[in-house]
Write an enzyme that holds these catalytic residues in place. Structure first.
Site, PDB file in Angstrom:
ATOM      1  N   GLY A   1      27.989  49.406  37.150  1.00 16.20           N
ATOM      2  CA  GLY A   1      29.097  49.787  35.700  1.00 16.20           C
ATOM      3  C   GLY A   1      29.201  51.167  35.432  1.00 16.20           C
TER       4      GLY A   1
ATOM      5  N   TYR B   1      37.218  49.472  45.023  1.00 10.88           N
ATOM      6  CA  TYR B   1      38.315  48.487  44.597  1.00 10.88           C
ATOM      7  C   TYR B   1      39.688  48.924  44.963  1.00 10.88           C
ATOM      8  CZ  TYR B   1      33.973  47.256  42.250  1.00 10.88           C
ATOM      9  OH  TYR B   1      32.706  47.184  42.027  1.00 10.88           O
TER      10      TYR B   1
ATOM     11  N   GLY C   1      28.779  50.437  42.165  1.00 12.27           N
ATOM     12  CA  GLY C   1      29.734  50.561  43.335  1.00 12.27           C
ATOM     13  C   GLY C   1      30.878  51.465  43.278  1.00 12.27           C
ATOM     14  N   ARG C   2      31.598  50.971  42.289  1.00 12.54           N
ATOM     15  CA  ARG C   2      32.720  52.235  41.834  1.00 12.54           C
ATOM     16  C   ARG C   2      32.490  53.580  41.807  1.00 12.54           C
ATOM     17  NH1 ARG C   2      37.639  50.430  39.358  1.00 12.54           N
ATOM     18  NH2 ARG C   2      36.633  48.628  38.765  1.00 12.54           N
TER      19      ARG C   2
ATOM     20  N   GLU D   1      22.599  49.280  40.692  1.00 16.68           N
ATOM     21  CA  GLU D   1      23.352  48.708  42.235  1.00 16.68           C
ATOM     22  C   GLU D   1      24.929  49.112  41.813  1.00 16.68           C
ATOM     23  OE1 GLU D   1      22.461  44.549  42.258  1.00 16.68           O
ATOM     24  OE2 GLU D   1      23.722  43.977  40.370  1.00 16.68           O
TER      25      GLU D   1
ATOM     26  N   CYS E   1      59.051  43.888  45.566  1.00 15.46           N
ATOM     27  CA  CYS E   1      60.186  43.312  44.852  1.00 15.46           C
ATOM     28  C   CYS E   1      59.647  42.573  43.748  1.00 15.46           C
ATOM     29  CB  CYS E   1      60.794  42.394  45.511  1.00 15.46           C
ATOM     30  SG  CYS E   1      61.675  42.967  47.038  1.00 15.46           S
TER      31      CYS E   1
HETATM   32  C1  PLP Z   1      30.598  44.260  40.961  1.00 14.67           C
HETATM   33  C2  PLP Z   1      29.119  44.489  40.530  1.00 14.67           C
HETATM   34  C3  PLP Z   1      28.332  45.533  40.582  1.00 14.67           C
HETATM   35  C4  PLP Z   1      28.881  47.019  40.879  1.00 14.67           C
HETATM   36  O1  PLP Z   1      29.691  47.242  39.810  1.00 14.67           O
HETATM   37  P1  PLP Z   1      30.551  48.522  39.650  1.00 14.67           P
HETATM   38  O2  PLP Z   1      31.390  48.568  38.292  1.00 14.67           O
HETATM   39  O3  PLP Z   1      31.300  48.824  40.758  1.00 14.67           O
HETATM   40  O4  PLP Z   1      29.368  49.899  39.854  1.00 14.67           O
HETATM   41  C5  PLP Z   1      26.863  45.581  40.471  1.00 14.67           C
HETATM   42  N1  PLP Z   1      26.382  44.430  40.385  1.00 14.67           N
HETATM   43  C6  PLP Z   1      27.104  43.226  40.424  1.00 14.67           C
HETATM   44  C7  PLP Z   1      26.335  42.008  40.046  1.00 14.67           C
HETATM   45  C8  PLP Z   1      28.647  43.209  40.435  1.00 14.67           C
HETATM   46  O5  PLP Z   1      29.207  41.896  40.441  1.00 14.67           O
END
Ligand code: PLP
Length: 404
Positions: free
Chosen positions: A233, A376, A271-272, A269, A347
């Site tokens: 997050g 994403y 991601g983004r 953990e 469209c």
């Molecule tokens: C999506 C997700 C993440 C990654 O979130 P980001 O906002 O991309 O850092 C980590 N843990 C869980 C359980 C998720 O569902």
């Protein structure tokens, strides 16, 4: 608008028109970025990559020696990541795990299963064997302090949600695990992914409250909590592509947590915030036209390839790359007003990549590189809608820098 790295700019200029739209990923820049993050984290914090942000095998492999493992959120991701980066540590979460998903946790020998409900705990236990116990964390939907939630773009915890166990249910699960009712499960601690889009100070506050609560849970049930996964997050600011999450401040905050608890291992953990900066969606302008008081530039492709701006409701940051190539006998159309709205070929009026982009005389044939398209983006897009051609994919291996 902001600058493009020279390797990416060169690729934008040299891609054949037939290869557009294109996704370009800079794997060297990705590795440099993640190494910098790793260096900002204390030793007892493990860095996992949340594969759902971008599961391209090249990206997973580029991260293999700079992360400690991968978080997967479905049986599909589990099989995919296990194949792309064999032998890596996997944390397996996600609501609604099917019987096949749970069985796959054993066949792929996942490091930790994030258990999301009492029913799931029972189903997992039924598949387990005491001589080869599987490691579990209880995913808990904890109430968050107001301060922690105030800046959040996407809150997933602290309010009614399908994710994780309610705190009261977590007490029941902890009791069952601590009293040895499920000898095939080994309980290590708690997982909580509560919000997305927070800055470092807010995320440290979230981590502190998760850790405090987790240790309390263990104490109430006479169990030692040795692991807490505080989720992802970390914010990516789409309005300021040059600004990055303050990993140094976040690492310092996590160090304060681990310093006072020598038995505790933390895990994050993201991601983004790992992959967003290393991907670009590149296309060219097919048409330029006035419409009432506005002007539109229509590009090849659209939000069916880069869904991020439609999904998050923002303007995707972009750089214009002008080209003098124009093989046609007719004149190029050009914008005449100070801003243009860039749309795709779908469209639907929702196919807006960036509204009111400041430009001067953007012409048909000019190229546009959309930034922050490494997370994403392609993988969340409804690529088959309207049956336009798919983009091409390019991976730059580049030179790795020493840091940012
Ligand atoms: C999506 C997700 C993440 C990654 O979130 P980001 O906002 O991309 O850092 C980590 N843990 C869980 C359980 C998720 O569902």
């Amino acid at each position: 608008m902001s600058g493009l790295p020279s390797s990416v700019r060169e690729r934008v200029e040299t891609l054949d028109a037939a290869e557009l739209p294109a996704y370009v990923y800079d794997l060297g820049a990705l590795r440099t970025h993640v190494r910098t993050i790793r260096a900002a984290l204390p030793d007892r914090v493990e860095l996992y990559y949340a594969a759902k942000a971008n599961p391209e095998p090249e990206i997973l492999r580029a991260l293999a020696d700079v992360v400690d493992g991968y978080e997967v959120s479905s049986g599909g991701e589990l099989a995919h990541v296990a194949e792309a980066v064999p032998g890596s540590a996997l944390a397996f979460g996600g609501p609604g795990k099917s019987p096949d998903d749970l069985a796959a946790a054993f066949t792929h020998d996942v490091h930790r299963v994030h258990v999301e409900s009492i029913g799931e705990l029972r189903r997992l236990a039924a598949l387990s064997t005491p001589d080869r116990p599987i490691g579990v964390l209880l995913r808990v939907n904890l109430p968050l302090a107001e301060r922690a939630l105030s800046g959040s773009a996407l809150a997933m915890g602290g309010r009614p949600s399908p994710f994780g166990l309610d705190p009261m249910q977590a007490e029941l699960a902890a009791d069952a695990l601590a009293t040895g009712r499920f000898p095939g499960l080994r309980w290590y601690g708690v997982h909580a992914h509560l919000a997305s889009g927070l800055d470092a100070a807010d995320l440290v506050a979230v981590a502190e409250s998760i850790v405090d609560w987790s240790i309390g849970l263990g104490a109430r049930h006479g169990a030692d909590i040795t692991e807490v996964n505080v989720g992802g997050g970390m914010n990516v600011d789409y309005t300021a592509p040059g600004r990055r999450f303050d990993w140094a401040a976040y690492g310092a905050g996590l160090r304060r947590i681990t310093d006072t608890r020598p038995e505790l291992r933390l895990r994050i953990e993201p991601g983004r915030a790992l992959t967003a900066y290393s991907g670009w969606y590149i296309t060219d302008v097919l048409d330029v036209k006035p419409s009432h008081h506005a002007e539109f530039a229509i590009v090849r492709g659209g939000t069916h390839h880069l869904r991020t701006p439609a999904a998050k409701g923002h303007d995707q940051p972009c750089s214009i790359v002008r080209t003098e190539r124009w093989p046609h006998p007719w004149p190029r159309a050009a914008t005449t007003t100070p801003t243009v709205t860039v749309t795709g070929q779908l469209c639907t009026p929702k196919d807006i990549l960036a509204a009111e982009v400041p430009v001067s005389a953007l012409r048909t044939g000019d190229r546009i590189a959309f930034e922050l398209a490494g997370a994403y983006a392609w993988n969340i897009s409804h690529r088959d809608f309207l049956m336009h051609p798919l983009p091409s994919f390019h991976f730059l291996y580049g030179v790795e820098g020493v840091g940012e």
